[in-house]
Each structure stands twice: as structure tokens, then as C-alpha cells.
Design an enzyme around this catalytic site. Structure first.
Site, PDB file in Angstrom:
ATOM      1  N   SER A 137      38.393  45.414  40.737  1.00  0.00           N
ATOM      2  CA  SER A 137      37.947  45.847  42.058  1.00  0.00           C
ATOM      3  C   SER A 137      38.845  46.976  42.564  1.00  0.00           C
ATOM      4  CB  SER A 137      37.950  44.629  42.997  1.00  0.00           C
ATOM      5  OG  SER A 137      37.389  44.947  44.233  1.00  0.00           O
ATOM      6  N   ASP A 291      27.326  41.376  39.814  1.00  0.00           N
ATOM      7  CA  ASP A 291      28.144  42.031  40.852  1.00  0.00           C
ATOM      8  C   ASP A 291      27.257  42.920  41.734  1.00  0.00           C
ATOM      9  OD1 ASP A 291      30.014  43.517  42.340  1.00  0.00           O
ATOM     10  OD2 ASP A 291      31.411  43.706  40.670  1.00  0.00           O
ATOM     11  N   HIS A 320      30.741  39.727  42.332  1.00  0.00           N
ATOM     12  CA  HIS A 320      31.949  40.549  42.274  1.00  0.00           C
ATOM     13  C   HIS A 320      33.223  39.697  42.134  1.00  0.00           C
ATOM     14  CE1 HIS A 320      34.576  43.904  42.828  1.00  0.00           C
ATOM     15  NE2 HIS A 320      35.123  43.362  43.899  1.00  0.00           N
TER      16      HIS A 320
HETATM   17  N1  LIG Z   1      38.027  38.550  47.078  1.00  0.00           N
HETATM   18  C1  LIG Z   1      38.627  39.812  46.812  1.00  0.00           C
HETATM   19  C2  LIG Z   1      37.524  40.811  46.951  1.00  0.00           C
HETATM   20  C3  LIG Z   1      37.835  42.251  46.856  1.00  0.00           C
HETATM   21  O1  LIG Z   1      37.858  42.669  45.552  1.00  0.00           O
HETATM   22  C4  LIG Z   1      39.801  40.054  47.753  1.00  0.00           C
HETATM   23  O2  LIG Z   1      39.798  39.467  48.846  1.00  0.00           O
HETATM   24  O3  LIG Z   1      40.714  40.765  47.407  1.00  0.00           O
END
Ligand SMILES: N[C@@H](CCO)C(=O)O
Ligand SMILES: CC(=O)SCCNC(=O)CCNC(=O)[C@H](O)C(C)(C)COP(=O)(O)OP(=O)(O)OC[C@H]1O[C@@H](n2cnc3c(N)ncnc32)[C@H](O)[C@@H]1OP(=O)(O)O
Length: 358
Positions: A137, A291, A320
Site C-alpha cells: 500500500s 483489492d 486491500h
Molecule cells: N489498514 C491499512 C490500510 C492502508 O493501507 C492501514 O491502516 O495502514
């Protein structure tokens, strides 16, 4: 063998892409294991949006003794990103020019700024080569930037559920979350809890993009056919907001959402594809089929344009957030890639080469 938590202090002005600067900076970071004599066992892990340097906590399926990233024979580093809540310079830090916390005056930080701050820490730690740099991410956004900024630094680059440029869809989700914070009546105030109710709504909104229709269907369906007062999905959304409010602040949330939006590897580099072509690392790109926020077309694009990159897709219920949850599948995907590298086989590179010739 215990992970160690440390602070790096840089006492000089740190210029930012925006034209603003930080008068000094601190990075809170974790190391686990020892660097070997030749310094070729460094694993650098980049964390995502609300993550932290405590990689053993949020990626315990991947990192730890006996795991894929094993501190028994690697030197594992993870640094808290600028602007975050876990000890690096951020909105709650003291602004040296006023002696008070920055709060609303904390400057915008880009993904590229974060990578430049990592470069300071890397040099301080005496790291000359990174065996593997991995991030998912927003962590992957940092990793891909680093591969471009320092093409000879990283031997193996693993990019999970990430992108080269943040999409209008992603920006729209982030802006909607910022709007939720802005309508909190306390947001204009200057104290650590300002905007916290807005941040709860923002997190609930974000969760929709981190999961998907099917995730909610499986985990949050109605219990029966009664007219329930509080449907499961309702209490889940509210609980997730409360849970984040226990460990984060709205200023960091706001700043980091803008940092995610800043991702565009093509900026001042003549475009996205020429930028990706500068990467020299052996690269594995992993996408998660379900995702909705960083859809696999974005990872296909990365794999297509990073020279020699491999591409693997993970099938997960979790959308995701699968990058945080599916450590078993990710371990398998990465081990397979490592084996294929030893055999010097890259089926995806062959596939893209043939596709280009059609
Ligand atoms: N769940 C992840 C999502 C973002 O990639 C976070 O809070 O960092
Ligand atoms: C220690 C920590 O805080 S995590 C470390 C720092 N965090 C990070 O690094 C960020 C990355 N991590 C994350 O984003 C998340 O932790 C993830 C994606 C890995 C997992 O998300 P989770 O919220 O734990 O999973 P999930 O969506 O299944 O929700 C489970 C929680 O919701 C609660 N819940 C589930 N359904 C409902 C419901 N209908 N109503 C109310 N609560 C519910 C569960 O009881 C559980 O609560 P708990 O976390 O207090 O045990």
C-alpha cells in the site's frame, strides 16, 4: 533476540518537495537482528498509512524468527514515516520556531520526502546495500520511489498492493475522509484530540475501501430476520473508528492521507513509464484480486514497466487489507519468486515481452 527501538535525530534543515522545510527531524525506527560483516543482509520494510515501525506487531506472519524475514540471519529495519503518530517528527511534535506543537501548521510531506528521510537514516546506519526492500500500500509507494531514487541500492524490491501514481478514485476516498475530519467542530482547535470524532468517521469510510462487498457479506451479515436495532455492519463501522482513535491522531491522519495522494513517480521525471524504467532492482509485484482501492490493474502496470519485473496475484477475501492479513499467501508468493530467480526463470517478463509484440 529482541527487536530494538531507537530514534535518529537529524539536526539540520530538511527541505521538502512542497518548498517548505522542517528545521530538524527525528525518525523513530526499529531494528531486529544484526548486520553481517559484508552488510548484505539488510531487509528494509516500509509501513503503510496507520502502521508503525513495530513490524513484528503488524506483520507478525512475515517477520520474526523462522519467518520469511528472519532476524536470526537478517538485519531488519523499519522506520516510522514523517508525519505519523509513532515517534517520528509529525504534527504533534514541537515546532522549534514557536516552541509549541505544529498541529495545523505541519507542512505537507510527500512520499518522495519520506524516502529522502530514509536515505538519511540509511547512511547513519552504515547501510550500503539493501538486500530486500518491501512495502504494501503506502509502504509500497515508498519502496517504488526508493527504487527510482537509488537504482543501485536495492537488490530485491517487493511491491504489494501499491501503485506508481495514486488514482483519482484513491484521491477521492482520501478527500472524503479529510472532509469528515474538517466538519468535526473541534478540528480548528489546537490540541492533540482535535478532529478525533471526524477521524472516526474517516476511518469508517476508509474501511469500505480496504475491504469489499464480499468481505462485509461474509463477516458482517445480518444475524437473523428480526428488525435489529444495531446491524452488525453498523457496530463494526463504529467500532473501527473507535479503535483507531485509541491509537492515532487526526492531524497525522490528515497529513498522511495527503501523502498517499502525492504518489506520482512521473513527477519531474518525464512521465511515469520513463521513471519506472529507471529501476534496476529484481522486482516482484504482488496484487490482491479483490483489492478495490489499489486494483490489480495498478500492479499489472508496475510489473509491465519495471524492467524484468515478476507479477503474482493473491486471492483473498479481505480486499486491500489482504496485504496485512494474508501472510501465508504472501510468503508462498515471495518464496516462489525467490526460487524462480535462482532458476533464472521469469514467466511474467516473458509474457509481457510477447504481449508487446502482438
Ligand atoms: N489498514 C491499512 C490500510 C492502508 O493501507 C492501514 O491502516 O495502514
Ligand atoms: C495493535 C494494533 O493496534 S495493530 C498495529 C498497528 N496497526 C497497523 O499497523 C495498521 C495495520 N493494521 C490494520 O489495519 C488492521 O489491524 C488489520 C487490517 C490488520 C486487521 O484489522 P482488524 O480491525 O483487526 O480486523 P477486523 O476487520 O476483522 O476487525 C476485528 C475487530 O473488529 C471487531 N468486530 C468485528 N465485527 C464487529 C461488529 N459487528 N461490531 C463491533 N465490532 C466488531 C472484532 O471484535 C475485532 O475487535 P478487536 O480488534 O478489538 O479484537
Amino acid at each position: 533476540m529482541q527487536a530494538e527501538f531507537r530514534h535518529y535525530h537529524y539536526p539540520h534543515t530538511f527541505p521538502l518537495e512542497s518548498g517548505e522545510s522542517l528545521a530538524k527531524l527525528d525518525l523513530a525506527y526499529q531494528t531486529w537482528g544484526q548486520m553481517n560483516a559484508v552488510g548484505d543482509n539488510v531487509i528494509w520494510i516500509c509501513h503503510a498509512f496507520t502502521g508503525s515501525q513495530d513490524v513484528a506487531d503488524w506483520w507478525q506472519g512475515l517477520v520474526g524468527p523462522g519467518k520469511l524475514f528472519n532476524p536470526e540471519n537478517n538485519f531488519i529495519v523499519c522506520a516510522n514515516i514523517l508525519g505519523s503518530h509513532y515517534g517520528s517528527t509529525g504534527p504533534l511534535s514541537t515546532d522549534p520556531s514557536t516552541g509549541n506543537p505544529y498541529f495545523h501548521s505541519f507542512p505537507d510531506i510527500s512520499i518522495r520526502d519520506v524516502v529522502h528521510s530514509f536515505e538519511l537514516l540509511r547512511k547513519e546506519l552504515g547501510i550500503h546495500t539493501i538486500k530486500t526492500c518491501i512495502g504494501g500500500s503506502m509502504g509500497g509507494q515508498q519502496a517504488v520511489e526508493w527504487g527510482i531514487i537509488c537504482p543501485d541500492l536495492i537488490q530485491n524490491l517487493i511491491l504489494v498492493a501499491t501503485n506508481a501514481v495514486h488514482s483519482p478514485w484513491g484521491v477521492a476516498f482520501n478527500e472524503s475522509q479529510r472532509m469528515a475530519i474538517e466538519v468535526d467542530k473541534t478540528w480548528g482547535e489546537s490540541h492533540p484530540k482535535a478532529g478525533i470524532e471526524g477521524m472516526k468517521a474517516a476511518r469508517a469510510t476508509a474501511l469500505i475501501s480496504y475491504r469489499n462487498y464480499e468481505t462485509y457479506q461474509v463477516t458482517q451479515s445480518r444475524q437473523d430476520h428480526s428488525l435489529e436495532k444495531t446491524l452488525r455492519a453498523v457496530s463494526y463501522q463504529r467500532y473501527q473508528g473507535e479503535k483507531l482513535a485509541q491509537r492515532f491522531n487526526a492531524y497525522s491522519y490528515y497529513i498522511l492521507s495527503k501523502m498517499m495522494d502525492s504518489q506520482d513517480v512521473g513527477r519531474n521525471r518525464g512521465g511515469i513509464i520513463p521513471a519506472l524504467k529507471q529501476i534496476k532492482s529484481n522486482t516482484l509485484v504482488i496484487g490482491i484480486k479483490s483489492d478495490a482501492l489499489f486494483p490489480i490493474v495498478e500492479q499489472e502496470f508496475l510489473a509491465k514497466h519495471i524492467p524484468g519485473a515478476s507479477f503474482q496475484v493473491i486471492d483473498s477475501l479481505y480486499g486491500h487489507d489482504g496485504f496485512l492479513i494474508e501472510s501465508g499467501l504472501m510468503t508462498k508468493a515471495i518464496r516462489l519468486w525467490q526460487k524462480l530467480q535462482l532458476l533464472e526463470v521469469n514467466p511474467m517478463a516473458e509474457f509481457f515481452r510477447e504481449l508487446e509484440q502482438l
